[in-house]
Structures are given as C-alpha cells and as structure tokens.
Design a protein around this motif. Structure first.
Motif, PDB file in Angstrom:
ATOM      1  N   SER A  27       0.946  -1.221  -0.222  1.00  0.00           N
ATOM      2  CA  SER A  27       0.080  -0.060  -0.064  1.00  0.00           C
ATOM      3  C   SER A  27       0.929   1.164   0.037  1.00  0.00           C
ATOM      4  O   SER A  27       1.770   1.364   0.922  1.00  0.00           O
ATOM      5  N   LYS A  29      -0.018   4.496   0.788  1.00  0.00           N
ATOM      6  CA  LYS A  29      -0.527   5.375   1.839  1.00  0.00           C
ATOM      7  C   LYS A  29       0.422   4.790   3.081  1.00  0.00           C
ATOM      8  O   LYS A  29       0.849   5.372   3.881  1.00  0.00           O
ATOM      9  N   GLU A  30       0.034   3.430   3.306  1.00  0.00           N
ATOM     10  CA  GLU A  30       0.791   2.807   4.469  1.00  0.00           C
ATOM     11  C   GLU A  30       2.351   2.991   4.277  1.00  0.00           C
ATOM     12  O   GLU A  30       2.964   3.299   5.379  1.00  0.00           O
ATOM     13  N   GLU A  33       3.542   6.645   5.443  1.00  0.00           N
ATOM     14  CA  GLU A  33       3.390   6.639   7.059  1.00  0.00           C
ATOM     15  C   GLU A  33       4.640   6.078   7.779  1.00  0.00           C
ATOM     16  O   GLU A  33       5.236   6.501   8.500  1.00  0.00           O
ATOM     17  N   TYR A  62      -0.497   7.584  12.225  1.00  0.00           N
ATOM     18  CA  TYR A  62      -0.819   8.013  10.822  1.00  0.00           C
ATOM     19  C   TYR A  62      -1.037   9.627  11.055  1.00  0.00           C
ATOM     20  O   TYR A  62      -1.994  10.041  11.870  1.00  0.00           O
ATOM     21  N   ARG A  82      -1.973   2.516  13.160  1.00  0.00           N
ATOM     22  CA  ARG A  82      -2.332   1.148  12.698  1.00  0.00           C
ATOM     23  C   ARG A  82      -1.021   0.388  12.757  1.00  0.00           C
ATOM     24  O   ARG A  82       0.106   0.675  13.071  1.00  0.00           O
ATOM     25  N   PRO A  84       1.175  -1.593   9.963  1.00  0.00           N
ATOM     26  CA  PRO A  84       1.212  -2.022   8.517  1.00  0.00           C
ATOM     27  C   PRO A  84       2.420  -3.320   8.509  1.00  0.00           C
ATOM     28  O   PRO A  84       3.364  -2.683   8.737  1.00  0.00           O
TER      29      PRO A  84
END
Length: 153
Positions: A27, A29-30, A33, A62, A82, A84
């Motif tokens: 991912s 987006k992950e 971060e 995040y 989160r 990840p």
C-alpha cells in the motif's frame, strides 16, 4: 534492467549509503506513513521498531492518511495509528540491504542515521473483476518504490 535514480542528491559518497526497493506490491499510503515515522532515526532503532510492528507490539502513527483510522497507543501517546505489517516486512528487507551496503563500504553500522526515506508511486497493473451477466470492471493495482539513504555520524 531499467535505469533509475534516487530523489536525494548531493550526498558525500564516502559517508553515505543508499538502498531501494522497486515495484513492491504494498500500500502506498501505508508506505508513506512508515517512511515518515522511521526517518531521522538510527538504523538499529528503525529495525527494532519495524520488528515490533510485525509482532504487533508497536503501532505506527498516521498523520496524513488517517480518516477512519482507529486510535492505538504508541510511544506513550494515543491517536490514529495502525500496524502495517506487510509494509514493515518489505522496509525491513530494504534496511538490511542498507546495512549490508554500509558494511561493504566499510562504514560503522551502529552510527548510521536514516536521513532520507521516501515512497513513490510506481507502475499501474490493470486487472479485471468479473461481474454479473458476463461483464467485468477494470481496476488498477499500483506498485510502490521505496528508497532509503543513510549517513554515518
């Protein structure tokens, strides 16, 4: 093999080291971060953080992509965070590659500080989801590039 460059320029080649992972199926987006979280840390500390994320003991906060993200405890604070795991596994391999590159150059790996860690969007793969009545809908899977630069302090 295609030619590629790094987005960071002007590093001292005697004290700096580079590593990258190209076309990773993770991912974006992950990855952004996690890269933001480990930038500016020592190499050993960053590897320990990623191992804790894989074990589920530490959450990554995040800051940008945090809509509908649940709150978890991290670094004695609380907020959107989160775990990840898939990104952490790939980034851990890149950091091990960075460490091996530093050893090959003759640098002290305990003094390496991560000064640059970035994720960029890679190639898009077109896929199809089968639908009712013999139709299908296209969707795209985006691959990710991650690059890491460290310097001996």
């Amino acid at each position: 093999m295609p030619e590629f460059g790094y987005s960071i320029k002007g590093l001292d080649p005697d004290k700096s080291v580079l590593a990258s992972g190209r076309d990773l199926n993770i991912s974006f987006k992950e990855a952004v971060e996690v890269c933001r979280y480990i930038k500016g840390r020592k190499l050993d500390e960053a590897k320990k953080i990623l191992e804790e994320v894989i074990e589920g003991k530490r959450a990554i906060p995040y800051k940008r992509f945090n809509k509908k993200v649940p709150h978890h405890k991290y670094d004695n604070t609380s907020g959107p965070a989160r775990y990840p795991i898939k990104v952490s596994k790939h980034l851990l391999k890149i950091l091990e590659s960075l460490e091996a590159n530093a050893e090959f150059k003759g640098l002290d790996t305990s003094k390496i500080k991560i000064i640059h860690c970035a994720a960029q969007k890679g190639m898009k793969i077109k896929k199809y989801i089968p639908r009712a009545f013999g139709r299908s809908s296209p969707y795209f899977k985006e691959l990710v590039h991650i690059e890491v630069a460290g310097i001996e302090e």
